[in-house]
Write a protein that holds these residues in place. Sequence first.
Motif: not given
Length: 227
Positions: A36-43, A105-122, A147-150
């Motif tokens: 999430y948010r490209k934050r380093a996941a840490s134990t 893989e293309l742009n990790a900062s866009a992954t959650y934008r697309l997830l949000n879009a899928f949820f919003e227009h599920q 493509s439209s979402a991103l």
Amino acid sequence: MSNSTIPLTFLLILTYSAVLVPSQSIIPSRYDGFVYRKRAASTATVLIEAFYDPVCPDSRDSWPPLKQAVDHYGPSLVSLIVHTFPLPYHDNAFVTSRALHIVNELNASATYRLLNAFFEHQERFYNAQTLNMSREAVLDQVIGFASSALGNSMQSAIKSGFKDSKTGTKTRVSFKYGCSRGVYGTPFFFVNGFLIPVSDGTIDYDGWRKIIDPLTNKQQHYPLNVF
């Protein structure tokens, strides 16, 4: 050892070998999931792992309170990783999950934008909505939607991603990883590696606070020792 026992033993050895080899080859080069948010996941933080299906209503409903809680604590206290777990009875779960892997893989900062879009227009990707559409038509719809979402500039790259077998493998690895953790539905949540029982599939914001607050208090009282 009887003659009838020898073939049976040999067959068991072959079966074991056939199971063992694929299980070894499925190990990915890096830990599965979208950080999430490209934050380093840490134990050193409270680590939350969520298993989501992009076209699952329960996944959609559980996301806003989880996101709100994670944002409340910040990256120094809480890390979040989302894994895709496409359910077989949701017709378009795999293709939408694969789209997330392609975009990651293309742009990790866009992954959650697309997830949000899928949820919003599920509802656009529910079984009934795409019942009379061909597989190719559904794929075109997913590519167009992402493509439209991103941004339409990503359309060609997203389309090419669906032609790359590696993105299909990544999506299957996520599913198999979930199965290895005992996941059988969505959403599933683990906190610091331990399953959080959820009776109705959702935890509200206050529920997440009740889970996380005691753990962050322990962090402050017993900081991680570095040797």
